[in-house]
Scaffold this motif. Structure first.
Motif, PDB file in Angstrom:
ATOM      1  N   ASP A  92     106.747 -17.620   4.053  1.00 42.44           N
ATOM      2  CA  ASP A  92     105.495 -16.885   4.178  1.00 42.44           C
ATOM      3  C   ASP A  92     104.952 -16.641   2.779  1.00 42.44           C
ATOM      4  O   ASP A  92     105.455 -17.217   1.808  1.00 42.44           O
ATOM      5  CB  ASP A  92     105.681 -15.588   4.969  1.00 42.44           C
ATOM      6  CG  ASP A  92     106.638 -14.605   4.308  1.00 42.44           C
ATOM      7  OD1 ASP A  92     107.025 -14.825   3.142  1.00 42.44           O
ATOM      8  OD2 ASP A  92     107.000 -13.606   4.948  1.00 42.44           O
ATOM      9  N   ASN A  93     103.951 -15.801   2.649  1.00 43.85           N
ATOM     10  CA  ASN A  93     103.329 -15.553   1.344  1.00 43.85           C
ATOM     11  C   ASN A  93     104.270 -14.899   0.348  1.00 43.85           C
ATOM     12  O   ASN A  93     104.072 -15.001  -0.854  1.00 43.85           O
ATOM     13  CB  ASN A  93     102.085 -14.678   1.524  1.00 43.85           C
ATOM     14  CG  ASN A  93     100.985 -15.414   2.259  1.00 43.85           C
ATOM     15  OD1 ASN A  93     100.965 -16.641   2.285  1.00 43.85           O
ATOM     16  ND2 ASN A  93     100.083 -14.667   2.864  1.00 43.85           N
ATOM     17  N   ASP A  94     105.302 -14.191   0.845  1.00 38.25           N
ATOM     18  CA  ASP A  94     106.233 -13.495  -0.041  1.00 38.25           C
ATOM     19  C   ASP A  94     107.389 -14.372  -0.493  1.00 38.25           C
ATOM     20  O   ASP A  94     108.227 -13.931  -1.270  1.00 38.25           O
ATOM     21  CB  ASP A  94     106.785 -12.249   0.656  1.00 38.25           C
ATOM     22  CG  ASP A  94     105.696 -11.227   0.916  1.00 38.25           C
ATOM     23  OD1 ASP A  94     104.737 -11.177   0.126  1.00 38.25           O
ATOM     24  OD2 ASP A  94     105.797 -10.484   1.910  1.00 38.25           O
ATOM     25  N   SER A 111     115.119 -12.313   9.504  1.00 34.05           N
ATOM     26  CA  SER A 111     115.531 -13.206   8.423  1.00 34.05           C
ATOM     27  C   SER A 111     115.646 -12.386   7.145  1.00 34.05           C
ATOM     28  O   SER A 111     115.089 -11.293   7.046  1.00 34.05           O
ATOM     29  CB  SER A 111     114.521 -14.338   8.251  1.00 34.05           C
ATOM     30  OG  SER A 111     113.245 -13.837   7.923  1.00 34.05           O
ATOM     31  N   SER A 112     116.387 -12.915   6.171  1.00 34.03           N
ATOM     32  CA  SER A 112     116.579 -12.173   4.931  1.00 34.03           C
ATOM     33  C   SER A 112     116.746 -13.134   3.764  1.00 34.03           C
ATOM     34  O   SER A 112     117.024 -14.309   3.929  1.00 34.03           O
ATOM     35  CB  SER A 112     117.809 -11.271   5.030  1.00 34.03           C
ATOM     36  OG  SER A 112     118.973 -12.049   5.191  1.00 34.03           O
ATOM     37  N   SER A 113     116.552 -12.601   2.590  1.00 29.28           N
ATOM     38  CA  SER A 113     116.800 -13.354   1.366  1.00 29.28           C
ATOM     39  C   SER A 113     117.508 -12.410   0.405  1.00 29.28           C
ATOM     40  O   SER A 113     116.966 -11.350   0.076  1.00 29.28           O
ATOM     41  CB  SER A 113     115.498 -13.827   0.747  1.00 29.28           C
ATOM     42  OG  SER A 113     115.757 -14.534  -0.445  1.00 29.28           O
ATOM     43  N   PRO A 114     118.701 -12.735   0.000  1.00 30.85           N
ATOM     44  CA  PRO A 114     119.473 -13.931   0.334  1.00 30.85           C
ATOM     45  C   PRO A 114     119.922 -13.907   1.793  1.00 30.85           C
ATOM     46  O   PRO A 114     119.871 -12.861   2.457  1.00 30.85           O
ATOM     47  CB  PRO A 114     120.678 -13.866  -0.608  1.00 30.85           C
ATOM     48  CG  PRO A 114     120.854 -12.416  -0.888  1.00 30.85           C
ATOM     49  CD  PRO A 114     119.458 -11.817  -0.854  1.00 30.85           C
ATOM     50  N   ALA A 115     120.363 -15.037   2.261  1.00 27.25           N
ATOM     51  CA  ALA A 115     120.774 -15.167   3.654  1.00 27.25           C
ATOM     52  C   ALA A 115     121.905 -14.189   3.966  1.00 27.25           C
ATOM     53  O   ALA A 115     122.821 -14.008   3.165  1.00 27.25           O
ATOM     54  CB  ALA A 115     121.222 -16.597   3.932  1.00 27.25           C
TER      55      ALA A 115
END
Length: 134
Positions: free
Chosen positions: A46-48, A73-77
């Motif tokens: 997405d934009n982020d 969902s997340s970052s990091p996974a």
């Protein structure tokens, strides 16, 4: 008047949260269990930036393979390929499985009760304090 509305909203949110909690416990109590394995980390862009959603697979007691896509969902996974987790599912609808983690099972309940408690304290506290401030 506003304090009464705040208290009413808090009580309604708490009632809905407790209803969701009861439903979640009932689902977990009356469901079958399976161990799922992360087979892929799906990128969500997405934009982020990019976050990652885990995709699990598990086998039902009837030996049917089900693919489960994590809602968030997340970052990091949050997961690694090959990791395992427990799932609860109903034999008549295994696609509606729940990931048996705290947030996977009780997210709605926690959010509603977290919103309800301050409203109940503020609204109820006003009426309680009125007894002593007269």
């Amino acid at each position: 008047m506003w304090y009464g509305i705040i208290l009413a909203i808090g009580l309604i949110l708490a009632a809905i949260g407790l209803y969701l909690f009861k439903n979640s416990l009932g689902f977990i109590r009356n469901s079958e269990r399976a161990t799922g394995t992360v087979i892929n980390l799906e990128p969500v862009r997405d934009n982020d930036g990019t976050t990652y959603r885990a995709i699990f697979t598990f086998k039902t007691m009837a030996n049917r393979e089900v693919v489960y896509r994590q809602n968030g969902s997340s970052s990091p996974a949050g997961w690694r390929v090959g990791e395992t987790a427990q799932f609860a599912y109903r034999s008549d609808n295994p696609e509606a499985a729940k990931l048996l983690t705290y947030w996977g099972s009780f997210l709605g309940t926690v959010i509603l009760l977290a919103l309800a408690m301050p409203l109940i304290v503020i609204g109820g506290g006003y009426f309680f304090a009125q007894q002593f401030l007269k």
